[in-house]
Design a protein around this motif. Structure first.
Motif, PDB file in Angstrom:
ATOM      1  N   LYS A 103      -5.010  -1.790   0.496  1.00 38.31           N
ATOM      2  CA  LYS A 103      -3.964  -1.648   1.524  1.00 38.31           C
ATOM      3  C   LYS A 103      -3.153  -0.380   1.280  1.00 38.31           C
ATOM      4  O   LYS A 103      -2.825   0.367   2.209  1.00 38.31           O
ATOM      5  N   TYR A 104      -2.806  -0.161   0.018  1.00 35.28           N
ATOM      6  CA  TYR A 104      -2.008   1.016  -0.352  1.00 35.28           C
ATOM      7  C   TYR A 104      -2.770   2.299  -0.017  1.00 35.28           C
ATOM      8  O   TYR A 104      -2.217   3.238   0.568  1.00 35.28           O
ATOM      9  N   TYR A 109      -3.816   7.309   2.896  1.00 35.00           N
ATOM     10  CA  TYR A 109      -4.798   8.261   3.430  1.00 35.00           C
ATOM     11  C   TYR A 109      -4.967   8.186   4.952  1.00 35.00           C
ATOM     12  O   TYR A 109      -5.513   9.101   5.547  1.00 35.00           O
ATOM     13  N   GLN A 110      -4.507   7.068   5.567  1.00 34.56           N
ATOM     14  CA  GLN A 110      -4.790   6.945   6.999  1.00 34.56           C
ATOM     15  C   GLN A 110      -3.568   6.810   7.887  1.00 34.56           C
ATOM     16  O   GLN A 110      -3.638   7.068   9.080  1.00 34.56           O
ATOM     17  N   ASN A 111      -2.440   6.364   7.317  1.00 32.55           N
ATOM     18  CA  ASN A 111      -1.349   6.004   8.242  1.00 32.55           C
ATOM     19  C   ASN A 111       0.026   6.164   7.607  1.00 32.55           C
ATOM     20  O   ASN A 111       0.935   5.385   7.891  1.00 32.55           O
ATOM     21  N   ASP A 114       3.318   7.030  10.008  1.00 29.95           N
ATOM     22  CA  ASP A 114       3.632   5.987  10.989  1.00 29.95           C
ATOM     23  C   ASP A 114       3.738   4.596  10.353  1.00 29.95           C
ATOM     24  O   ASP A 114       4.405   3.715  10.874  1.00 29.95           O
ATOM     25  N   GLY A 115       3.044   4.407   9.241  1.00 33.08           N
ATOM     26  CA  GLY A 115       2.913   3.038   8.710  1.00 33.08           C
ATOM     27  C   GLY A 115       3.804   2.696   7.537  1.00 33.08           C
ATOM     28  O   GLY A 115       3.899   1.526   7.150  1.00 33.08           O
ATOM     29  N   GLU A 121       8.147  -3.065   4.480  1.00 33.20           N
ATOM     30  CA  GLU A 121       8.759  -4.318   4.932  1.00 33.20           C
ATOM     31  C   GLU A 121       7.893  -5.524   4.563  1.00 33.20           C
ATOM     32  O   GLU A 121       8.394  -6.577   4.175  1.00 33.20           O
ATOM     33  N   LYS A 122       6.567  -5.339   4.675  1.00 28.29           N
ATOM     34  CA  LYS A 122       5.661  -6.471   4.396  1.00 28.29           C
ATOM     35  C   LYS A 122       5.287  -6.590   2.917  1.00 28.29           C
ATOM     36  O   LYS A 122       4.677  -7.581   2.511  1.00 28.29           O
ATOM     37  N   LEU A 123       5.637  -5.592   2.123  1.00 29.24           N
ATOM     38  CA  LEU A 123       5.220  -5.566   0.723  1.00 29.24           C
ATOM     39  C   LEU A 123       5.612  -6.816  -0.078  1.00 29.24           C
ATOM     40  O   LEU A 123       4.815  -7.296  -0.899  1.00 29.24           O
TER      41      LEU A 123
END
Ligand code: 0HH
Length: 210
Positions: A103-104, A109-111, A114-115, A121-123
């Motif tokens: 996930k990290y 590398y991808q988001n 924006d992410g 928040e969800k961590l």
């Protein structure tokens, strides 16, 4: 004395937990740093079993897949629990760390731009499992499984330290994990390794995000 070599890009990435393990176990190793320009030429990629790095050599024995490398060193250096049940729990924790690492890495590398806010928040949903496991293991004052260090501890320490860079207060609500990071990273050989230029100058990721 083993003849260990890490073959990888110039990042902490998927090998810093192995470097933590080797340091803490008093082992030496060589680094073969692969620069991206030579990687994209393709010869090394063709040679790699799954077309990716890291690779690890113990003398003539060559291994790919970071978690297989960790497990190999876990077996060789007695870091795989005292019995089959502890070994299974160590595997369970390590697989949980791998899920969080994927996930990290997807974020980084991808988001990232924006992410990041949503990820942070969800961590807590991801961290709470490790807090609970640690607390249930003898009150949380030792290691993640059993009463001796295992390869999963090095992997967990590494991913938690990366997250403290991403979100400095992320362990605020997880006192056991916070104390665990402080305690394990203060082991003398780990502390010395973390103070080396080799560690400090090596970027966490290959794209400058962390
Ligand atoms: N399951 C594998 C393992 O655990 C996954 C390996 C993997 O994703 O070993 N390897 C990636 C590099 S790890 C790979 O080989 C992420 C770090 C990327 C840093 C690259 C930039 C360095 C610049 C100095 N990727 C290359 C590829 O797939 O061709």
């Amino acid at each position: 004395m083993p003849d260990y070599t890490i073959i990888y890009f110039d990042v902490r990435g998927r090998m810093e937990m192995v470097r933590l393990l080797l340091s803490d176990q008093g082992q030496d190793w060589k680094e073969e740093v692969v620069v991206f320009d030579s990687w994209i030429q393709g010869d090394l990629k063709k040679k790699a079993v799954f077309g990716q790095l890291p690779a690890f050599r113990d003398g003539d024995f060559e291994l790919y897949q970071s978690n297989a490398i960790l497990r190999y060193l876990g077996r060789v250096h007695g870091l795989y629990g005292k019995n089959t049940k502890e070994a299974a729990l160590i595997d369970m924790v390590n697989d949980g760390v791998e899920d969080l690492r994927v996930k990290y890495l997807q974020l980084v590398y991808q988001n990232y731009d924006d992410g990041k806010a949503d990820y942070i928040e969800k961590l807590p949903n991801d961290l709470k499992a490790f807090e609970q496991l640690l607390t249930k293991n003898g009150g949380g004052k030792g290691f993640i499984v059993g009463d001796q260090i295992s390869f999963a501890d090095y992997n967990l320490l590494d991913i938690l330290m990366n997250h403290q860079v991403l979100a400095p207060n992320c362990l605020h609500d997880f006192p056991m994990l916070k104390a665990y990071v402080a305690r394990v990273s203060a082991r003398p050989k780990i502390k010395s390794f973390l103070e080396t230029d080799a560690h400090k100058k090596r970027p966490i990721n290959g794209n400058g995000k962390q």
